[in-house]
Design a protein around this motif. Sequence first.
Motif, short mmCIF file in Angstrom:
data_model
loop_
_atom_site.label_atom_id
_atom_site.label_comp_id
_atom_site.label_asym_id
_atom_site.label_seq_id
_atom_site.Cartn_x
_atom_site.Cartn_y
_atom_site.Cartn_z
N PRO A 176 0.84 -1.21 0.00
CA PRO A 176 0.00 0.00 0.00
C PRO A 176 0.86 1.25 0.00
CG PRO A 176 -0.03 -1.07 2.15
CD PRO A 176 0.66 -2.01 1.22
N ARG A 177 0.31 2.33 -0.51
CA ARG A 177 1.04 3.60 -0.59
C ARG A 177 1.46 4.05 0.81
NH1 ARG A 177 -1.92 7.60 -4.21
NH2 ARG A 177 -0.96 6.25 -5.77
N GLY A 178 2.69 4.52 0.92
CA GLY A 178 3.19 5.02 2.20
C GLY A 178 2.90 6.49 2.37
N GLU A 179 3.67 7.14 3.24
CA GLU A 179 3.52 8.57 3.44
C GLU A 179 3.92 9.31 2.18
OE1 GLU A 179 5.83 9.60 6.82
OE2 GLU A 179 4.80 8.24 8.18
N ARG A 180 3.46 10.53 2.07
CA ARG A 180 3.77 11.36 0.90
C ARG A 180 5.28 11.47 0.69
NH1 ARG A 180 3.75 13.42 -3.68
NH2 ARG A 180 2.98 15.52 -4.13
N LEU A 181 5.74 11.07 -0.51
CA LEU A 181 7.13 11.11 -0.91
C LEU A 181 8.04 10.27 -0.02
CD1 LEU A 181 7.51 14.86 -1.93
CD2 LEU A 181 7.34 12.87 -3.44
N ARG A 182 7.43 9.29 0.67
CA ARG A 182 8.21 8.30 1.42
C ARG A 182 7.78 6.92 0.95
NH1 ARG A 182 7.76 11.58 6.79
NH2 ARG A 182 9.89 12.38 7.09
N ALA A 183 8.11 6.61 -0.27
CA ALA A 183 7.70 5.33 -0.86
C ALA A 183 8.38 4.18 -0.13
CB ALA A 183 8.06 5.29 -2.34
N ARG A 184 7.69 3.05 -0.06
CA ARG A 184 8.27 1.84 0.52
C ARG A 184 8.87 0.99 -0.60
NH1 ARG A 184 2.87 1.64 3.05
NH2 ARG A 184 3.01 2.42 5.19
N ALA A 185 10.03 0.41 -0.34
CA ALA A 185 10.65 -0.51 -1.30
C ALA A 185 11.58 -1.43 -0.52
CB ALA A 185 11.43 0.26 -2.37
N ALA A 186 11.64 -2.68 -0.93
CA ALA A 186 12.49 -3.64 -0.23
C ALA A 186 12.78 -4.82 -1.15
CB ALA A 186 11.82 -4.13 1.06
N SER A 187 13.80 -5.58 -0.76
CA SER A 187 14.12 -6.84 -1.43
C SER A 187 14.67 -7.77 -0.37
CB SER A 187 15.14 -6.62 -2.56
OG SER A 187 16.29 -5.92 -2.07
N SER A 188 14.84 -9.03 -0.71
CA SER A 188 15.30 -10.03 0.26
C SER A 188 16.35 -10.92 -0.36
CB SER A 188 14.11 -10.87 0.75
OG SER A 188 14.54 -11.97 1.53
N SER A 189 17.34 -11.27 0.45
CA SER A 189 18.37 -12.20 -0.04
C SER A 189 17.79 -13.60 -0.26
CB SER A 189 19.53 -12.27 0.96
OG SER A 189 19.07 -12.68 2.23
#
Length: 462
Positions: free
Chosen positions: A135-148
């Motif tokens: 879901p969309r995060g705070e304004r101009l604080r996008a969430r992004a991640a990856s996993s090993s």
Amino acid sequence: MPVRDGRVFLPGLGRATVGGEPWGTAEVWGQDGTIRVAAADVTVTLPDDTENDVPGWEGQRRLRAEHAGMRLTLTLDDLGTYAPVPALAVPGRLSSAQFASWQNWFARMWPVLVNDHVVSARALTTGLRSVVPLPRGERLRARAASSSDAFGCLLLSEPDEDEDVLPAQLGVAVVHEFRHTLLNGLIFLMPLFEDCDELFYAPWRDDPRPLGGLVHGAYAFSGVAHYWRTRGAAGLAGFEYALWRNAVRGVLGTLREHPTLTPLGHALVDSLDEQTTGWHAEPVGVREQRLAHLATVHHRATWRAHHLQVPTAHAEELAEAWSAGRPGHAVTRHPEPALRADPGACRLDTLALLARLSLVAPGEFDALRAAEDPARTVPGVVPADLALVDGDATTAVKLYGEELSGPGARPAAWAGLGLALTECGERAAGNALTERPELALAIGHVLPTPPDPVLLAHWLAP
């Protein structure tokens, strides 16, 4: 196949709902090109195109984009029953309209990557396999991640819909996380560092980070800086380029001679050094450079204020000298502060966020500055921060001073006051707060009443 909570997952195809007991087994078979799933007296027949939904079946849908003969095909994985990020709820199945939005965003992003970042685009066509929507995060604080543990999979939140910059912002998020994925693959094959108990400052995080986090960040954010470098020296691109080249430069300085790097780890750092050294002489816009400098210095100073603890005896010695009217330079012994991670450190990127807002949505920035309580719109923001970013340093000094003279002042206010004093020409006092804000914070904790923050800044100045 196993049944979990009445559902059967067919990897790469989708999810069948068969009901019955929470746990069990299902029979899956194919006949004449048709696949069926049966359990608990329920049989689900898959459609010819398994991406389509039919009663009892939710297909695994794919995002598709093509430009200049280069094609990207990804699974949009929205069928998981567990929260991909512990602090968030399970996203759940996207509606058709939500899926169409993701398809539109990727279709707009892909030409940007193919035209301007073709090496990254070519790697993505081979190595990127799926995206988990958040879901969309705070304004101009996008969430992004990856996993090993999930090579080729990225977690991305819905982007902010700033039409002028959305494709580029989504593109840099994909490039950033994919570089983490690439480095995870390399580390799986060959270690880049040995075990190390130290924790370090990382310009992209609120918390102290282990050595591996620095290595990962240096590689990922060198890619981010390179991405924005190709997009121009003005506006958002100029700001982001100046911000992240500063960050990478500082971290490479920490890593360069670290003894726990393996020979391959040193080779990686040397290569990043070689690639990025010339970037710091490249000009960006005056406004963009100023904003990047504010964000860089503010983040590091706020991190120090949160996580570095001055020895109690030294804080008491400084407070006694202040109270007695002795000059600050009379205290010549300055022991190193101890690193004590503060779990309450949050949103240390406030000035960077406001800089972005002022560049991509100046109307929103102006409305925020006029608001009586801007934190109701953007968490973590106070009027002093807005005044500082807007270039009104005199007002910023006044507002930060009022905050620091009362109870419950934020550690970040010392960093903001230091920057505002510097912009007002009081460089020595400003530097005292941005270089060692933990001293002012420690003195304030010892004294029975808050000291005058501006006078204390001058007192701490050499």
